[in-house]
Design a protein around this motif. Structure first.
Motif, PDB file in Angstrom:
ATOM      1  N   ARG A 148     -18.466  24.692  28.752  1.00 45.56           N
ATOM      2  CA  ARG A 148     -17.035  24.976  28.827  1.00 45.56           C
ATOM      3  C   ARG A 148     -16.633  25.380  30.246  1.00 45.56           C
ATOM      4  O   ARG A 148     -15.614  24.942  30.765  1.00 45.56           O
ATOM      5  CB  ARG A 148     -16.678  26.075  27.828  1.00 45.56           C
ATOM      6  CG  ARG A 148     -15.211  26.333  27.721  1.00 45.56           C
ATOM      7  CD  ARG A 148     -14.506  25.150  27.119  1.00 45.56           C
ATOM      8  NE  ARG A 148     -13.137  25.519  26.807  1.00 45.56           N
ATOM      9  CZ  ARG A 148     -12.245  24.692  26.377  1.00 45.56           C
ATOM     10  NH1 ARG A 148     -12.561  23.427  26.160  1.00 45.56           N
ATOM     11  NH2 ARG A 148     -11.028  25.086  26.128  1.00 45.56           N
TER      12      ARG A 148
ATOM     13  N   HIS B  57     -16.582  22.416  32.513  1.00 43.98           N
ATOM     14  CA  HIS B  57     -15.385  21.609  32.250  1.00 43.98           C
ATOM     15  C   HIS B  57     -14.202  22.157  33.053  1.00 43.98           C
ATOM     16  O   HIS B  57     -13.485  21.393  33.716  1.00 43.98           O
ATOM     17  CB  HIS B  57     -15.073  21.611  30.749  1.00 43.98           C
ATOM     18  CG  HIS B  57     -13.775  20.979  30.397  1.00 43.98           C
ATOM     19  ND1 HIS B  57     -13.595  19.612  30.373  1.00 43.98           N
ATOM     20  CD2 HIS B  57     -12.584  21.525  30.074  1.00 43.98           C
ATOM     21  CE1 HIS B  57     -12.342  19.349  30.051  1.00 43.98           C
ATOM     22  NE2 HIS B  57     -11.712  20.492  29.862  1.00 43.98           N
ATOM     23  N   PHE B  58     -13.992  23.474  32.993  1.00 40.19           N
ATOM     24  CA  PHE B  58     -12.892  24.084  33.750  1.00 40.19           C
ATOM     25  C   PHE B  58     -13.081  23.892  35.250  1.00 40.19           C
ATOM     26  O   PHE B  58     -12.134  23.580  35.975  1.00 40.19           O
ATOM     27  CB  PHE B  58     -12.775  25.577  33.442  1.00 40.19           C
ATOM     28  CG  PHE B  58     -12.147  25.871  32.110  1.00 40.19           C
ATOM     29  CD1 PHE B  58     -10.903  25.365  31.769  1.00 40.19           C
ATOM     30  CD2 PHE B  58     -12.803  26.668  31.194  1.00 40.19           C
ATOM     31  CE1 PHE B  58     -10.328  25.644  30.546  1.00 40.19           C
ATOM     32  CE2 PHE B  58     -12.232  26.963  29.973  1.00 40.19           C
ATOM     33  CZ  PHE B  58     -10.983  26.445  29.643  1.00 40.19           C
TER      34      PHE B  58
ATOM     35  N   ASN C  94     -12.271  20.397  36.487  1.00 38.20           N
ATOM     36  CA  ASN C  94     -10.833  20.128  36.537  1.00 38.20           C
ATOM     37  C   ASN C  94     -10.120  20.920  37.626  1.00 38.20           C
ATOM     38  O   ASN C  94      -8.937  20.690  37.871  1.00 38.20           O
ATOM     39  CB  ASN C  94     -10.190  20.433  35.180  1.00 38.20           C
ATOM     40  CG  ASN C  94     -10.586  19.409  34.143  1.00 38.20           C
ATOM     41  OD1 ASN C  94     -10.820  18.249  34.449  1.00 38.20           O
ATOM     42  ND2 ASN C  94     -10.691  19.843  32.899  1.00 38.20           N
ATOM     43  N   THR C  95     -10.822  21.857  38.262  1.00 39.90           N
ATOM     44  CA  THR C  95     -10.247  22.670  39.341  1.00 39.90           C
ATOM     45  C   THR C  95     -11.260  22.738  40.476  1.00 39.90           C
ATOM     46  O   THR C  95     -11.928  23.754  40.674  1.00 39.90           O
ATOM     47  CB  THR C  95      -9.922  24.087  38.822  1.00 39.90           C
ATOM     48  OG1 THR C  95      -9.231  23.989  37.579  1.00 39.90           O
ATOM     49  CG2 THR C  95      -9.044  24.838  39.813  1.00 39.90           C
TER      50      THR C  95
ATOM     51  N   VAL D 252     -16.538  31.043  38.495  1.00 41.33           N
ATOM     52  CA  VAL D 252     -15.918  31.675  37.337  1.00 41.33           C
ATOM     53  C   VAL D 252     -16.000  33.189  37.525  1.00 41.33           C
ATOM     54  O   VAL D 252     -17.084  33.735  37.759  1.00 41.33           O
ATOM     55  CB  VAL D 252     -16.641  31.275  36.028  1.00 41.33           C
ATOM     56  CG1 VAL D 252     -16.078  32.035  34.839  1.00 41.33           C
ATOM     57  CG2 VAL D 252     -16.523  29.772  35.808  1.00 41.33           C
TER      58      VAL D 252
ATOM     59  N   ASP E  17     -11.937  33.941  34.133  1.00 37.73           N
ATOM     60  CA  ASP E  17     -10.940  33.120  34.806  1.00 37.73           C
ATOM     61  C   ASP E  17     -11.617  32.367  35.949  1.00 37.73           C
ATOM     62  O   ASP E  17     -12.733  32.715  36.350  1.00 37.73           O
ATOM     63  CB  ASP E  17      -9.824  34.006  35.357  1.00 37.73           C
ATOM     64  CG  ASP E  17      -8.517  33.271  35.556  1.00 37.73           C
ATOM     65  OD1 ASP E  17      -8.479  32.029  35.371  1.00 37.73           O
ATOM     66  OD2 ASP E  17      -7.520  33.924  35.893  1.00 37.73           O
ATOM     67  N   LEU E  18     -10.937  31.386  36.471  1.00 39.51           N
ATOM     68  CA  LEU E  18     -11.446  30.703  37.652  1.00 39.51           C
ATOM     69  C   LEU E  18     -11.211  31.596  38.861  1.00 39.51           C
ATOM     70  O   LEU E  18     -10.172  32.253  38.962  1.00 39.51           O
ATOM     71  CB  LEU E  18     -10.750  29.351  37.827  1.00 39.51           C
ATOM     72  CG  LEU E  18     -11.023  28.354  36.706  1.00 39.51           C
ATOM     73  CD1 LEU E  18     -10.192  27.102  36.900  1.00 39.51           C
ATOM     74  CD2 LEU E  18     -12.496  28.000  36.645  1.00 39.51           C
TER      75      LEU E  18
END
Length: 108
Positions: free
Chosen positions: A12, A15-16, A19-20, A26, A43-44
């Motif tokens: 997961r 994945h984040f 996309n960023t 993290v 959060d990122l």
């Protein structure tokens, strides 16, 4: 720093991060809130501060601020799906209690 990320949580987070691409990793920590005292924050990370601790776990850079570290040391971060809901789940050996809704925790 000893924090474990399960394969589901790692997937997961990757994945984040995919996309960023500008994210530095993290950010994992706590904030004062809720009926029990502390709530987890995932959060990122846009920036890495001088007081932040970093660790690479299976390709994910995890960043924890100095104040949160004693409260999350030894935590296992998991990711679970239950029906239509999906969320990170935390198994924290430092937590001595949780509120009824599971959103916040206390330490002894």
């Amino acid at each position: 720093m000893t924090i474990t990320i399960t394969p589901a949580a790692n997937e997961r987070m990757r994945h984040f991060l995919a996309n960023t691409p500008d994210a530095n990793g993290v950010r994992f920590g706590v904030k004062r809130t809720g009926c029990s005292g502390f709530a987890y924050v995932v959060d990122l990370a846009d920036e890495i501060g001088a007081d932040d601790q970093q660790v690479e776990i299976d390709g994910v850079r995890l960043i924890v601020d100095r104040k949160s570290l004693p409260l999350v040391e030894g935590t296992v971060i998991d990711f679970q799906r239950q029906g239509l809901n999906a969320s990170f789940v935390f198994h924290n050996p430092n937590a001595t209690g949780e509120c009824g809704c599971g959103e916040s925790f206390t330490v002894g």
